[in-house]
Design an enzyme around this catalytic site. Structure first.
Site, PDB file in Angstrom:
ATOM      1  N   SER A  54       0.875  -1.219  -0.047  1.00 53.85           N
ATOM      2  CA  SER A  54       0.003   0.093   0.087  1.00 53.85           C
ATOM      3  C   SER A  54       0.834   1.218   0.093  1.00 53.85           C
ATOM      4  CB  SER A  54      -1.000  -0.125   1.034  1.00 53.85           C
ATOM      5  OG  SER A  54      -2.072   0.820   0.966  1.00 53.85           O
ATOM      6  N   ASP A  92      -5.586  -3.757  -2.626  1.00 48.94           N
ATOM      7  CA  ASP A  92      -4.618  -3.632  -1.471  1.00 48.94           C
ATOM      8  C   ASP A  92      -3.810  -4.739  -0.950  1.00 48.94           C
ATOM      9  OD1 ASP A  92      -3.351  -2.800   1.033  1.00 48.94           O
ATOM     10  OD2 ASP A  92      -4.110  -0.842   0.463  1.00 48.94           O
TER      11      ASP A  92
END
Length: 732
Positions: A75, A218
């Site tokens: 991320s 993610d």
């Protein structure tokens, strides 16, 4: 005996060679030591804005002398790690952060000045969904993320030709999650910008990313702290930096959203703890004062990362001594930004229906140097068409030092019919403004390329709808043809002596055929024939209201401009709408009359945070006596503060408002206004009674909310008139 000259020269040569031999020996020794040195890996966790702390940690590691051999990130950690792996220094990354407008990055609204005129109003809609026979199709995320794509593509342009992440300055991996089967996906090659963007595809915020046949989100869902990944790359010693958001305490579990968020967070935290246990050293910055979405607090977050790493100096030195890692402070040369590329060709990765638009929006011939700004603007223009889920570009190496510019377009998967919603509501202390909701439906028509069916439905104080077929860009770009059928019933109040004396509805059934030309991004010319049946239906009346019904037919021509940079709180630009209407008995009308109307506004910046905005409207029917159903109104929050909504009626109107606006914060504005206006039943009446003007003004606040403008004001009119206004939503 004298030494021979040859022997002397040999001795001199040996003395000159000795330093070189010593230097070579040192280099060999350093190389041997480097070969024996344990390889150090850095694992950077996700955490949204909290991940900015990674930059501070990297700067301290360089100061202490810990050389990083491998780096993996998840991320936000993948973005910081990717930029560092590309060659950017911590100081360069800090500079990049200082120039990023985070509000703009995390917005799906293109710059208005880049949109074709007919698309400028699309941002007024609150919600969009697809409609199928058996289901409602919701968007895959709140935001598209295409502006984040553009930002990452720009900063990664210097390494766009490197497709193997092991060949970056520091070998690198990004972590993602396959949302279909839950697998952890390690990205080790391809576009660096794309890998970073995939790793930050926060579920619910951004749609899942379509990549090589997989749907990726993610990486934090499965490996928020990628210690295993960096060890698999070859790291023998791993330093992990954990900026994860901690679990909520009991007092912050008050609603179902917080509970659902905690449910997901529990699994992530447990997985992060397992990964942290595999690291040799874990750095956890104190970020209790910062939330994952507070990108505007980058300076404080970065400082927290610096402090956390500095507090671990002793532990880092002990780890280095224990593992045999030499510490030598260093700094890197950094990565020189690239402002553009020389085009070899422009290609499309997406549906062929976008090909003609791409040619129009990216007219870059081979050999032309194209800047990052031009590429970003093309992305925004393509997204602004309204039928793409995401738009991005990729730079691929081509012959002769040139580059292929490939635009990737993923269409919206909303089914054949897409629906949108917007609303407007308002209240003033004398009379409630209309509260109206509009639903807009769109469907592409396969029978004619570039055509679309549109249905707009209006509900509220006024109601009705319009059905149109729009054919665009045939035979040339920007040309449109629009046949339209509509019915509307609009409710009005009739004032006399400041009191409502009647309420009546104007019902209009109309058929029109319009054609015109979009003037790029700034305007529109149109001409059309319109035939309608209008009737006045008195609802409540203490005075006489003309009960009329007429067939009207004639022509309407308009010239419209819009160069505003943003709405509803612009910082520059203007809007102008000049419309001429001519109704003729010769083409089917019961009455002959004409009308010319001009309305507009400008945003004139004076200094930082200070702006003046004049708003004007002028209408004349030139004594041609339009029917009562065509009467117009002024009054209320829209240009005449101090008076009630639609308080003044006439066939000839004039009003001007001058507003001063001060930006208190990027989302809150203070406004002061003065206005004057009048309404007359004819041009002759206006000439004879021009002094019958109504003066007013007031002050108020405007809030730029994610759902639309929220505005409130106190208006002052003549004879002690006071009106309090509250408005939410865009005018339509």
């Amino acid at each position: 005996m004298k030494p021979k000259p040859l022997r002397g020269r040999r001795l001199l040569g040996l003395w000159l060679l000795l330093p070189a031999l010593l230097l070579a020996a040192c280099l060999c020794s350093d190389a041997a030591a480097e070969a024996k040195r344990p390889k150090v890996g850095l694992a950077l966790s996700g955490g949204g804005a909290r991940g900015i702390a990674h930059i501070g940690v990297l700067a301290e590691l360089e100061r202490i002398g810990v050389k990083i051999d491998y780096i993996a990130g998840t991320s936000m950690g993948s973005i910081v790690g990717g930029l560092y792996a590309a060659g950017y220094t911590p100081e360069q990354m800090k500079t990049i952060l200082e120039h990023v407008e985070w509000k703009e990055v995390f917005s799906s609204t293109p710059q208005r000045r880049l949109l074709r005129y007919d698309k400028k109003g699309d941002s007024q809609y609150l919600f969009e969904a697809g409609i199928k026979l058996d289901e409602i199709v919701l968007p895959g995320g709140i935001l598209s993320g295409y502006k984040l794509d553009a930002l990452l593509n720009g900063v990664c342009l210097p390494v766009a030709n490197i497709r193997d992440f092991d060949k970056l300055t520091v070998p690198y991996r990004a972590v993602a999650t396959d949302i279909v089967n839950g697998d952890t996906v390690i990205l080790a090659g391809g576009s660096l910008a794309e890998a970073m963007r995939i790793s930050m595809s926060i579920p619910g915020v951004f749609p899942p990313y379509q990549y090589q046949g997989r749907l990726l989100v993610d990486g934090g869902l499965t490996q928020n702290l990628p210690v295993e990944t960096v060890r698999a790359m070859g790291a023998e010693v791993v330093i992990a930096v954990d900026v994860s958001t901690p679990l909520r305490n009991r007092g912050n579990l008050k609603n179902f959203i917080q509970v659902l968020d905690q449910t997901v967070a529990i699994q992530m935290i447990k997985a992060t703890e397992r990964q942290a246990a595999l690291a040799d050293l874990v750095i956890r910055p104190d970020l209790t004062a910062y939330k994952s979405g507070e990108f505007e607090k980058a300076e404080g977050i970065l400082a927290a990362g610096t402090q956390a790493a500095r507090s671990k100096t002793g532990a880092l030195r002990a780890l280095a001594a224990n593992k045999g890692i030499p510490l030598k402070p260093y700094s890197r040369a950094g990565l020189k930004p690239v402002e553009g590329v020389v085009v070899a060709k422009v290609t499309l990765d997406g549906p062929s229906s976008f090909r003609s638009e791409l040619r129009r929006m990216a007219p870059f011939p081979p050999g032309e140097r194209v800047t990052v700004d031009q590429l970003d603007q093309t992305v925004q223009k393509l997204y602004g068409l309204g039928n793409a889920q995401s738009v991005s570009y990729e730079i691929l190496p081509a012959a002769g030092g040139r580059s292929e510019v490939r635009f990737k377009v993923i269409p919206k998967d909303l089914g054949e019919v897409a629906g949108r919603l917007r609303l407007e509501l308002g209240v003033n202390s004398e009379r409630t403004n209309p509260t109206e909701i509009e639903l807009a439906f769109r469907r592409q028509l396969k029978m004619i390329e570039g055509s679309q069916a549109r249905l707009n439905v209006l509900m509220g104080r006024s109601y009705g709808g319009a059905l149109a077929m729009v054919m665009e860009d045939r035979p040339w770009s920007g040309l449109f043809l629009r046949p339209e059928l509509s019915y509307y019933s609009r409710l009005h109040d009739l004032y006399e002596n400041r009191q409502i004396q009647a309420e009546y509805a104007v019902d209009t059934l109309a058929l029109g055929l319009f054609t015109g030309q979009y003037l790029g991004t700034w305007g529109e010319l149109s001409l059309g024939y319109l035939i309608s049946r209008e009737s006045v239906d008195p609802q409540i009346a203490t005075i006489r209201v003309p009960d009329t019904s007429n067939q009207l037919a004639g022509f309407k021509a308009s010239f419209k401009m819009d160069t505003m940079d943003r709405m509803p709180f612009p910082t520059g630009g203007l809007t102008s709408d000049l419309t001429f209407t001519r109704m003729l008995k010769d083409v089917g009308s019961d009455l002959d009359f004409s009308r010319l109307e001009w309305r507009g506004t400008m945003a004139i910046p004076l200094a930082k945070r200070h702006l003046v905005r004049p708003v004007w409207r002028a209408v004349s029917s030139f004594d041609t006596e339009p029917p009562f159903s065509q009467a117009l109104f002024i009054g209320g929050f829209d240009g005449m503060w101090g008076y009630a909504y639609e308080e003044f009626l006439g066939q000839d109107l004039a009003s001007v408002q001058l507003m001063y606006r001060y930006e208190l914060t990027p989302l809150v504005y203070l406004r002061l206004a003065g206005n004057v206006g009048g309404a007359w039943m004819s041009l002759s009446d206006a000439r004879d009674n021009w002094e019958q003007l109504y003066w007013g003004g007031g002050f108020g606040l405007g809030f730029d909310t994610p759902l639309g403008p929220l505005e409130m004001a106190l208006g002052l009119g003549e004879a002690g008139r006071v009106n309090v206004y509250l408005s939410f939503g865009h005018n339509f």
